[in-house]
Write a protein that holds these residues in place. Structure first.
Motif, PDB file in Angstrom:
ATOM      1  N   PHE A 101       0.838  -1.204   0.000  1.00  0.00           N
ATOM      2  CA  PHE A 101       0.000   0.000   0.000  1.00  0.00           C
ATOM      3  C   PHE A 101       0.868   1.247   0.000  1.00  0.00           C
ATOM      4  O   PHE A 101       2.090   1.177   0.166  1.00  0.00           O
ATOM      5  N   ALA A 102       0.223   2.386  -0.164  1.00  0.00           N
ATOM      6  CA  ALA A 102       0.906   3.689  -0.099  1.00  0.00           C
ATOM      7  C   ALA A 102       0.013   4.668   0.637  1.00  0.00           C
ATOM      8  O   ALA A 102      -1.186   4.748   0.377  1.00  0.00           O
ATOM      9  N   TRP A 103       0.617   5.395   1.569  1.00  0.00           N
ATOM     10  CA  TRP A 103      -0.079   6.456   2.322  1.00  0.00           C
ATOM     11  C   TRP A 103       0.429   7.789   1.795  1.00  0.00           C
ATOM     12  O   TRP A 103       1.630   8.033   1.755  1.00  0.00           O
ATOM     13  N   PHE A 104      -0.489   8.649   1.394  1.00  0.00           N
ATOM     14  CA  PHE A 104      -0.121   9.952   0.853  1.00  0.00           C
ATOM     15  C   PHE A 104      -0.660  11.071   1.750  1.00  0.00           C
ATOM     16  O   PHE A 104      -1.815  11.032   2.179  1.00  0.00           O
ATOM     17  N   SER A 105       0.185  12.059   2.004  1.00  0.00           N
ATOM     18  CA  SER A 105      -0.314  13.324   2.539  1.00  0.00           C
ATOM     19  C   SER A 105      -0.835  14.124   1.365  1.00  0.00           C
ATOM     20  O   SER A 105      -0.224  14.130   0.284  1.00  0.00           O
ATOM     21  N   ILE A 106      -1.955  14.803   1.538  1.00  0.00           N
ATOM     22  CA  ILE A 106      -2.481  15.670   0.488  1.00  0.00           C
ATOM     23  C   ILE A 106      -2.659  17.070   1.070  1.00  0.00           C
ATOM     24  O   ILE A 106      -2.485  17.299   2.267  1.00  0.00           O
ATOM     25  N   GLY A 107      -2.995  18.026   0.214  1.00  0.00           N
ATOM     26  CA  GLY A 107      -3.196  19.392   0.692  1.00  0.00           C
ATOM     27  C   GLY A 107      -1.900  20.059   1.099  1.00  0.00           C
ATOM     28  O   GLY A 107      -0.852  19.859   0.470  1.00  0.00           O
ATOM     29  N   SER A 108      -1.943  20.844   2.161  1.00  0.00           N
ATOM     30  CA  SER A 108      -0.781  21.660   2.552  1.00  0.00           C
ATOM     31  C   SER A 108       0.434  20.819   2.910  1.00  0.00           C
ATOM     32  O   SER A 108       1.563  21.180   2.588  1.00  0.00           O
ATOM     33  N   GLN A 109       0.218  19.665   3.586  1.00  0.00           N
ATOM     34  CA  GLN A 109       1.361  18.816   3.896  1.00  0.00           C
ATOM     35  C   GLN A 109       1.873  18.114   2.646  1.00  0.00           C
ATOM     36  O   GLN A 109       3.069  17.885   2.506  1.00  0.00           O
ATOM     37  N   GLY A 110       0.985  17.807   1.718  1.00  0.00           N
ATOM     38  CA  GLY A 110       1.426  17.246   0.438  1.00  0.00           C
ATOM     39  C   GLY A 110       2.286  18.235  -0.331  1.00  0.00           C
ATOM     40  O   GLY A 110       3.129  17.846  -1.134  1.00  0.00           O
ATOM     41  N   ARG A 111       2.075  19.540  -0.055  1.00  0.00           N
ATOM     42  CA  ARG A 111       2.892  20.588  -0.690  1.00  0.00           C
ATOM     43  C   ARG A 111       4.063  21.005   0.197  1.00  0.00           C
ATOM     44  O   ARG A 111       4.821  21.892  -0.165  1.00  0.00           O
ATOM     45  N   LYS A 112       4.171  20.427   1.379  1.00  0.00           N
ATOM     46  CA  LYS A 112       5.190  20.810   2.375  1.00  0.00           C
ATOM     47  C   LYS A 112       5.098  22.307   2.687  1.00  0.00           C
ATOM     48  O   LYS A 112       6.078  23.042   2.642  1.00  0.00           O
ATOM     49  N   GLU A 113       3.870  22.727   3.017  1.00  0.00           N
ATOM     50  CA  GLU A 113       3.623  24.128   3.365  1.00  0.00           C
ATOM     51  C   GLU A 113       2.927  24.235   4.716  1.00  0.00           C
ATOM     52  O   GLU A 113       2.262  25.224   5.001  1.00  0.00           O
ATOM     53  N   GLN A 114       3.108  23.237   5.546  1.00  0.00           N
ATOM     54  CA  GLN A 114       2.376  23.200   6.811  1.00  0.00           C
ATOM     55  C   GLN A 114       3.313  23.555   7.966  1.00  0.00           C
ATOM     56  O   GLN A 114       4.079  22.733   8.430  1.00  0.00           O
ATOM     57  N   PHE A 115       3.242  24.800   8.417  1.00  0.00           N
ATOM     58  CA  PHE A 115       3.998  25.231   9.583  1.00  0.00           C
ATOM     59  C   PHE A 115       3.195  25.023  10.865  1.00  0.00           C
ATOM     60  O   PHE A 115       3.693  24.584  11.882  1.00  0.00           O
ATOM     61  N   LEU A 116       1.926  25.401  10.779  1.00  0.00           N
ATOM     62  CA  LEU A 116       1.088  25.465  11.967  1.00  0.00           C
ATOM     63  C   LEU A 116       0.314  24.164  12.155  1.00  0.00           C
ATOM     64  O   LEU A 116       0.263  23.321  11.266  1.00  0.00           O
ATOM     65  N   LEU A 117      -0.269  24.023  13.316  1.00  0.00           N
ATOM     66  CA  LEU A 117      -1.051  22.811  13.613  1.00  0.00           C
ATOM     67  C   LEU A 117      -2.421  22.903  12.959  1.00  0.00           C
ATOM     68  O   LEU A 117      -3.409  23.282  13.582  1.00  0.00           O
ATOM     69  N   THR A 118      -2.476  22.564  11.669  1.00  0.00           N
ATOM     70  CA  THR A 118      -3.755  22.556  10.962  1.00  0.00           C
ATOM     71  C   THR A 118      -4.300  21.130  10.933  1.00  0.00           C
ATOM     72  O   THR A 118      -3.708  20.221  11.504  1.00  0.00           O
ATOM     73  N   ASP A 119      -5.437  20.937  10.267  1.00  0.00           N
ATOM     74  CA  ASP A 119      -6.021  19.589  10.257  1.00  0.00           C
ATOM     75  C   ASP A 119      -5.252  18.675   9.295  1.00  0.00           C
ATOM     76  O   ASP A 119      -4.488  19.130   8.459  1.00  0.00           O
ATOM     77  N   GLN A 120      -5.485  17.374   9.451  1.00  0.00           N
ATOM     78  CA  GLN A 120      -4.756  16.386   8.646  1.00  0.00           C
ATOM     79  C   GLN A 120      -5.558  16.001   7.407  1.00  0.00           C
ATOM     80  O   GLN A 120      -6.782  15.889   7.444  1.00  0.00           O
ATOM     81  N   ASP A 121      -4.840  15.823   6.292  1.00  0.00           N
ATOM     82  CA  ASP A 121      -5.438  15.391   5.027  1.00  0.00           C
ATOM     83  C   ASP A 121      -4.590  14.251   4.470  1.00  0.00           C
ATOM     84  O   ASP A 121      -3.364  14.386   4.366  1.00  0.00           O
ATOM     85  N   SER A 122      -5.246  13.136   4.099  1.00  0.00           N
ATOM     86  CA  SER A 122      -4.483  11.985   3.621  1.00  0.00           C
ATOM     87  C   SER A 122      -5.365  11.051   2.803  1.00  0.00           C
ATOM     88  O   SER A 122      -6.596  11.102   2.886  1.00  0.00           O
ATOM     89  N   ILE A 123      -4.719  10.212   2.012  1.00  0.00           N
ATOM     90  CA  ILE A 123      -5.415   9.129   1.313  1.00  0.00           C
ATOM     91  C   ILE A 123      -4.563   7.867   1.412  1.00  0.00           C
ATOM     92  O   ILE A 123      -3.353   7.949   1.654  1.00  0.00           O
ATOM     93  N   LEU A 124      -5.201   6.707   1.242  1.00  0.00           N
ATOM     94  CA  LEU A 124      -4.489   5.430   1.259  1.00  0.00           C
ATOM     95  C   LEU A 124      -4.876   4.625   0.030  1.00  0.00           C
ATOM     96  O   LEU A 124      -6.069   4.512  -0.294  1.00  0.00           O
ATOM     97  N   ILE A 125      -3.874   4.123  -0.666  1.00  0.00           N
ATOM     98  CA  ILE A 125      -4.099   3.297  -1.855  1.00  0.00           C
ATOM     99  C   ILE A 125      -3.439   1.941  -1.618  1.00  0.00           C
ATOM    100  O   ILE A 125      -2.242   1.878  -1.315  1.00  0.00           O
ATOM    101  N   PHE A 126      -4.223   0.852  -1.734  1.00  0.00           N
ATOM    102  CA  PHE A 126      -3.610  -0.468  -1.619  1.00  0.00           C
ATOM    103  C   PHE A 126      -3.702  -1.190  -2.959  1.00  0.00           C
ATOM    104  O   PHE A 126      -4.553  -0.873  -3.795  1.00  0.00           O
TER     105      PHE A 126
END
Length: 638
Positions: free
Chosen positions: A364-389
């Motif tokens: 499988f693969a776990w992906f960060s999406i959104g701001s963490q997927g762009r490596k733009e997350q400094f602050l404690l914002t909410d989590q965004d992710s998807i999982l593909i098996f």
């Protein structure tokens, strides 16, 4: 050089830092030794791996492009305009150049011999302060007149490397140094150093440092017979001692050692030689700090066995971000290291979940999406992710999906305890909609891209900003190929995505005033995320997908790469890149100040200068909007 030419150059240089800190007479001393270089368009002054020159440079006229090689492609790092200083690597390092300087147009460049300029660095604290402040700076806001003439550093690091952290982390050093009096005998001192396995000793008077002796002093002054072993230590000590404050960074320590040609620095309470000694920094300490890649925090993450331990690391990261911004470290550097540390936290959370549940039944693969997927997350914002098996036999599908949903729920629960809130829109791998097989994801992306808008509640552009955190790289490759395939000759998709980008409410109204929130808990505040930052994020993504900039997710880097890939509009892209950094800094400072996401800013609390800076950062957005309309001929969803 004739006096009249030297006088003209001096009059030019005095308008820019650090030359503005020199007297006219000092400037004349410098300019009489300056070389004047006429650089034709596209001519290279120096390039990566060239041996260091004996001069640094100032742009007299024209524009110099500074570029690096990243992922086998040339990346434009910055543009230097008249008054900008560049090519400083010979000041700070002994290895070859790490960037290329090329004339964008016909240029005049002033070559200032380092040997001539160095004495003025030593004599003028303001010049030194300028060098220290600018050591790690390689970006400039073109709208900010205060920053004209900023130094452009030659310390460049490719994406993915973690050694940027050394430039803003605090140093670990010897806090129990050997201290002796000025009447001590050389022979006794040598014995003391041997017994304590140290290569240095401080000479103090009333706890204040007055000198230092190192192994090199013994080699150069005792071993060759210059002084007998029965001499008092003052005969061979180096004085005065170069002192620094307790919170000195690696960058500052390195610069001072190079500037003063010393191997040790003395740490005192206030950074002067008139206060109490707190420790000694050696060259070895610098080597250790630089060898700690990718940093102590990463090591702590890998050793963590609970959400509580991971939360402690995340709190340290917040402190690191705050201190880095206070030190004016460039945001791209902070984005890089922050992104890697957050990625390590997510990865460790998945590992802990697997330790609880047992080995996965499929790859499988776990992906960060959104701001963490762009490596733009400094602050404690909410989590965004998807999982593909990977695809499995039909009879196994339910059990396999059940396992990965349990895995995702445990991992997201750990992250929630670390401080990352659950996504209010449910964009998480723990949601059965976003945890599925490769075949199911192929159907999902095909629907989004081939029939956009038909199920608009399902599509979100953040699913096109993804980064592999854990698992199979081949799954990421398949996802890349799928998106690339669906972009070809797909005007409908770009029409939808382009119009979606332009749907954001404008940040400035007709009267050139900020559009503020008219209701709700943020009444009267400016939504910097949705009105200012997200249009830039969306625009960069739109162009990056259309030009197939594979593997580049960060908004700032996307704009930089777009300037190379689409040079006709490079000015717009580079201005957007700078604006993105300025706006992100405003948001981050707001979030750190109020322990919030930083999304809403109270304009009334900003100074007049900051208000103007914020408004200027919004200017490129209009040009970007017009470029989107023109490039994609938007009609379908208008």
């Amino acid at each position: 050089m004739s006096n009249s030419v030297a006088e003209n150059i001096a009059n030019f240089l005095k308008e820019f830092s650090p030359f503005s800190y020199l007297s006219h007479e000092e400037l004349i001393q410098v300019t009489t030794s300056i070389g004047v270089i006429n650089l034709d368009k596209h001519k290279i002054l120096f390039q990566i791996n060239d041996k260091l020159h004996e001069s640094f440079y100032v742009v007299g006229s024209g524009v110099i492009n500074l570029s690096v090689i990243s992922d086998a492609e040339e990346t434009l790092l910055n543009k230097c305009y008249p008054g900008d200083v560049f090519g400083l690597r010979p000041f700070f390092a002994k290895n070859n150049y790490m960037m290329t300087a090329k004339a964008r147009e016909d240029c005049i460049v002033y070559a200032i011999p380092i040997a001539v300029f160095k004495p003025f660095v030593a004599q003028n604290p303001q010049v030194l302060d300028f060098l220290l402040e600018s050591f790690a700076t390689n970006t400039r806001n073109p709208f900010d007149k205060e920053n004209r003439g900023k130094l452009i550093t030659d310390n460049v690091y490719a994406d993915g490397q973690q050694n940027e952290i050394q430039y803003f982390q605090s140093l670990a050093y010897n806090k129990t140094p050997l201290k002796i009096s000025i009447t001590s005998i050389v022979k006794d001192t040598a014995q003391l150093m041997t017994e304590n396995l140290t290569d240095n000793v401080l000479i103090t008077e009333q706890s204040h440092p007055i000198g230092i002796v190192t192994d090199s002093d013994f080699r150069s002054k005792i071993a060759n017979g210059r002084f007998p072993l029965i001499s008092t230590i003052d005969k061979i000590m180096s004085s005065p001692v170069i002192t620094v404050p307790e919170n000195v960074s690696v960058a500052e320590a390195q610069l001072l050692m190079l500037k003063h040609n010393v191997s040790h620095l003395c740490v005192t309470i206030d950074g002067s030689d008139k206060s109490e000694v707190k420790g000694v920094i050696s060259e070895h300490d610098l080597i250790v700090a630089q060898a700690n890649n990718p940093g102590v925090l990463i090591k702590e993450i890998k050793r963590s066995l609970s959400p509580k331990e991971l939360k402690l690391v995340r709190e340290k990261l917040t402190d690191l971000i705050q201190s880095s911004i206070a030190k004016n470290i460039p945001l791209p550097h902070i984005y890089n290291i922050s992104g890697e540390i957050i990625t390590a936290i997510i990865k460790r959370s998945i590992e802990l979940a697997i330790l609880d549940l047992g080995s996965p039944p499929a790859r499988f693969a776990w992906f960060s999406i959104g701001s963490q997927g762009r490596k733009e997350q400094f602050l404690l914002t909410d989590q965004d992710s998807i999982l593909i098996f990977e695809d499995v036999a039909t009879e196994k599908y339910k059990d396999v999906k059940d396992y990965f949903l349990k895995l995702a729920k445990r991992a997201t629960s750990i992250l929630e305890k670390v401080g990352y809130n659950f996504c209010p829109n449910g964009h998480m791998a723990s949601n059965m909609l976003w945890c599925k097989s490769m075949s199911d994801w192929i159907k999902q992306y095909n629907n989004w891209m081939k029939t956009p808008g038909e199920k608009s509640n399902d599509i979100s552009s953040i699913f096109f900003d993804y980064e592999l955190v854990f698992g199979e790289g081949k799954i990421e490759d398949s996802l890349d190929d799928l998106i690339l395939k669906n972009t070809k000759n797909n005007a409908l998709f770009f029409d939808y995505l382009g119009n979606d980008t332009l749907r954001k409410n404008p940040p400035i109204n007709f009267f050139k005033k900020f559009n503020l929130e008219e209701e709700g808990e943020h009444l009267g505040k400016f939504d910097i995320k949705n009105r200012a930052i997200m249009p830039l994020v969306d625009g960069a993504r739109l162009f990056a997908i259309s030009l197939n900039l594979k593997g580049i997710n960060n908004t700032y880097v996307r704009f930089k790469q777009l300037a190379i890939a689409d040079p006709k509009f490079s000015e717009i892209y580079l201005n957007c890149a700078d604006s993105f950094l300025i706006l992100s800094k405003f948001r981050t400072l707001e979030g750190l100040k109020n322990d919030s996401t930083g999304d809403y800013i109270n304009i009334d609390e900003l100074s007049k200068v900051d208000k103007e800076k914020l408004k200027n950062a919004l200017i490129p957005m209009k040009e970007l909007e017009e470029l989107i309309k023109d490039k994609f001929q938007l009609t379908q969803f208008s």
